[in-house]
Design a protein around this motif. Structure first.
Motif, PDB file in Angstrom:
ATOM      1  N   ALA A 138      23.056  29.254  36.414  1.00 16.94           N
ATOM      2  CA  ALA A 138      23.272  29.348  34.974  1.00 16.94           C
ATOM      3  C   ALA A 138      24.718  29.751  34.667  1.00 16.94           C
ATOM      4  N   CYS A 139      25.264  30.668  35.461  1.00 17.65           N
ATOM      5  CA  CYS A 139      26.663  31.071  35.275  1.00 17.65           C
ATOM      6  C   CYS A 139      27.591  29.879  35.463  1.00 17.65           C
ATOM      7  N   VAL A 140      27.358  29.107  36.516  1.00 20.46           N
ATOM      8  CA  VAL A 140      28.200  27.938  36.789  1.00 20.46           C
ATOM      9  C   VAL A 140      28.081  26.933  35.630  1.00 20.46           C
ATOM     10  N   THR A 141      26.865  26.666  35.181  1.00 22.88           N
ATOM     11  CA  THR A 141      26.659  25.719  34.085  1.00 22.88           C
ATOM     12  C   THR A 141      27.360  26.184  32.820  1.00 22.88           C
ATOM     13  N   LEU A 142      27.238  27.468  32.495  1.00 18.71           N
ATOM     14  CA  LEU A 142      27.885  27.993  31.290  1.00 18.71           C
ATOM     15  C   LEU A 142      29.396  27.805  31.333  1.00 18.71           C
ATOM     16  N   VAL A 143      29.995  28.117  32.451  1.00 14.56           N
ATOM     17  CA  VAL A 143      31.453  27.985  32.564  1.00 14.56           C
ATOM     18  C   VAL A 143      31.859  26.518  32.470  1.00 14.56           C
ATOM     19  N   PHE A 144      31.125  25.643  33.146  1.00 15.50           N
ATOM     20  CA  PHE A 144      31.472  24.222  33.150  1.00 15.50           C
ATOM     21  C   PHE A 144      31.075  23.509  31.860  1.00 15.50           C
ATOM     22  N   SER A 145      30.355  24.172  30.987  1.00 13.81           N
ATOM     23  CA  SER A 145      29.985  23.542  29.717  1.00 13.81           C
ATOM     24  C   SER A 145      31.165  23.473  28.753  1.00 13.81           C
ATOM     25  N   ARG A 146      32.211  24.194  29.059  1.00  8.47           N
ATOM     26  CA  ARG A 146      33.414  24.171  28.221  1.00  8.47           C
ATOM     27  C   ARG A 146      34.446  23.223  28.815  1.00  8.47           C
ATOM     28  N   ASP A 147      35.237  22.620  27.925  1.00 10.86           N
ATOM     29  CA  ASP A 147      36.250  21.657  28.366  1.00 10.86           C
ATOM     30  C   ASP A 147      37.339  22.283  29.232  1.00 10.86           C
ATOM     31  N   ASP A 148      37.560  23.581  29.087  1.00 16.10           N
ATOM     32  CA  ASP A 148      38.636  24.246  29.826  1.00 16.10           C
ATOM     33  C   ASP A 148      38.127  24.992  31.059  1.00 16.10           C
ATOM     34  N   ALA A 149      37.027  24.523  31.634  1.00 20.68           N
ATOM     35  CA  ALA A 149      36.408  25.225  32.770  1.00 20.68           C
ATOM     36  C   ALA A 149      37.393  25.439  33.916  1.00 20.68           C
ATOM     37  N   ALA A 150      38.057  24.388  34.343  1.00 23.23           N
ATOM     38  CA  ALA A 150      38.978  24.510  35.482  1.00 23.23           C
ATOM     39  C   ALA A 150      40.099  25.503  35.182  1.00 23.23           C
ATOM     40  N   GLU A 151      40.652  25.438  33.985  1.00 24.97           N
ATOM     41  CA  GLU A 151      41.734  26.357  33.626  1.00 24.97           C
ATOM     42  C   GLU A 151      41.252  27.799  33.617  1.00 24.97           C
ATOM     43  N   ARG A 152      40.051  28.025  33.097  1.00 22.43           N
ATOM     44  CA  ARG A 152      39.499  29.379  33.056  1.00 22.43           C
ATOM     45  C   ARG A 152      39.221  29.898  34.466  1.00 22.43           C
ATOM     46  N   ILE A 153      38.639  29.058  35.297  1.00 23.82           N
ATOM     47  CA  ILE A 153      38.319  29.479  36.666  1.00 23.82           C
ATOM     48  C   ILE A 153      39.593  29.785  37.443  1.00 23.82           C
ATOM     49  N   PHE A 154      40.546  28.851  37.435  1.00 21.04           N
ATOM     50  CA  PHE A 154      41.774  29.082  38.187  1.00 21.04           C
ATOM     51  C   PHE A 154      42.608  30.204  37.561  1.00 21.04           C
ATOM     52  N   GLY A 155      42.478  30.404  36.251  1.00 21.03           N
ATOM     53  CA  GLY A 155      43.136  31.538  35.604  1.00 21.03           C
ATOM     54  C   GLY A 155      42.604  32.858  36.133  1.00 21.03           C
ATOM     55  N   PHE A 156      41.275  32.973  36.251  1.00 23.69           N
ATOM     56  CA  PHE A 156      40.679  34.189  36.805  1.00 23.69           C
ATOM     57  C   PHE A 156      41.081  34.366  38.264  1.00 23.69           C
ATOM     58  N   LEU A 157      41.005  33.284  39.025  1.00 18.02           N
ATOM     59  CA  LEU A 157      41.342  33.368  40.450  1.00 18.02           C
ATOM     60  C   LEU A 157      42.793  33.772  40.652  1.00 18.02           C
ATOM     61  N   GLY A 158      43.680  33.212  39.829  1.00 19.40           N
ATOM     62  CA  GLY A 158      45.111  33.447  39.993  1.00 19.40           C
ATOM     63  C   GLY A 158      45.610  34.761  39.429  1.00 19.40           C
ATOM     64  N   THR A 159      44.778  35.472  38.677  1.00 15.54           N
ATOM     65  CA  THR A 159      45.214  36.749  38.116  1.00 15.54           C
ATOM     66  C   THR A 159      44.363  37.920  38.593  1.00 15.54           C
ATOM     67  N   ALA A 160      43.066  37.797  38.546  1.00 13.44           N
ATOM     68  CA  ALA A 160      42.185  38.922  38.887  1.00 13.44           C
ATOM     69  C   ALA A 160      41.729  38.907  40.338  1.00 13.44           C
ATOM     70  N   LEU A 161      41.163  37.799  40.778  1.00 15.88           N
ATOM     71  CA  LEU A 161      40.600  37.769  42.126  1.00 15.88           C
ATOM     72  C   LEU A 161      41.686  37.854  43.198  1.00 15.88           C
ATOM     73  N   VAL A 162      42.825  37.254  42.954  1.00 15.50           N
ATOM     74  CA  VAL A 162      43.898  37.263  43.945  1.00 15.50           C
ATOM     75  C   VAL A 162      44.416  38.682  44.212  1.00 15.50           C
ATOM     76  N   MET A 163      44.189  39.592  43.263  1.00 21.24           N
ATOM     77  CA  MET A 163      44.657  40.964  43.438  1.00 21.24           C
ATOM     78  C   MET A 163      43.660  41.830  44.219  1.00 21.24           C
ATOM     79  N   ARG A 164      42.477  41.327  44.457  1.00 22.82           N
ATOM     80  CA  ARG A 164      41.493  42.065  45.245  1.00 22.82           C
ATOM     81  C   ARG A 164      41.781  41.884  46.732  1.00 22.82           C
ATOM     82  N   SER A 165      41.270  42.803  47.496  1.00 22.83           N
ATOM     83  CA  SER A 165      41.425  42.702  48.944  1.00 22.83           C
ATOM     84  C   SER A 165      40.700  41.462  49.447  1.00 22.83           C
ATOM     85  N   PRO A 166      41.351  40.664  50.292  1.00 19.93           N
ATOM     86  CA  PRO A 166      40.678  39.486  50.839  1.00 19.93           C
ATOM     87  C   PRO A 166      39.520  39.840  51.770  1.00 19.93           C
TER      88      PRO A 166
END
Length: 165
Positions: free
Chosen positions: A59-87
């Motif tokens: 359901a989370c995946v569907t909700l995010v992909f239901s918007r036209d800017d899904a890729a931008e939102r996902i890569f935006g989160f990855l490139g700002t928040a997730l990248v700062m977490r410990s790998p």
């Protein structure tokens, strides 16, 4: 890492309406997002029916992909928040439905995830979808509504081949 789970039931022995295990795909989810999803699983709002993690995660995946800017939102989160977490952040093994896996897999194979851009793995893309849903609606109410919609869609998709005969 996502791998298809093997179909463990003999052909023709699945009960009517039961999902084939090959319809579910294994993934990993970062611990912080897993904890939120698990809390939603255990919440008193998750009733009649009680959705399990594959339903909630999908359901989370569907909700995010239901918007036209899904890729931008996902890569935006990855490139700002997730990248700062410990790998080395712990991950939990979970499952999601194949149609949502296909959305994530297509995004992983997209030009936005190729050189010269950083390469994100499927667990990171999955985690981003959960995090974005949590940011947008911490109560998880929208995820539960989408889980119901996904269930109806799966049911209608399973019925369609039978009606064509």
């Amino acid at each position: 890492m996502l791998i298809a789970m093997p179909n463990s039931s003999p052909a023709g022995h699945a009960s009517e309406g039961a999902a084939d295990s090959s319809d579910v795909v294994e993934t990993r989810l970062w611990l912080e997002e897993h904890n939120w999803l698990y809390a939603l699983l255990r919440s008193e709002s998750n009733v009649a029916p009680t959705f399990r993690i594959p339903d909630l995660l999908s359901a989370c995946v569907t909700l995010v992909f239901s918007r036209d800017d899904a890729a931008e939102r996902i890569f935006g989160f990855l490139g700002t928040a997730l990248v700062m977490r410990s790998p080395t952040t712990p991950r939990r093994r979970e499952s999601l439905w194949r149609p949502q896996f296909e959305l994530l897999h297509d995004l992983q194979c997209s030009p936005a995830n190729r050189h010269p851009n950083p390469k994100f793995q499927l667990d990171q893309l999955t985690t981003a979808c959960v995090a974005l849903c949590q940011q947008e609606d911490a109560s998880g109410a929208a995820v539960l509504v989408q889980a119901r919609r996904n269930m109806v869609e799966r049911h209608l998709t399973q019925l369609a081949p039978r009606h064509r005969r």
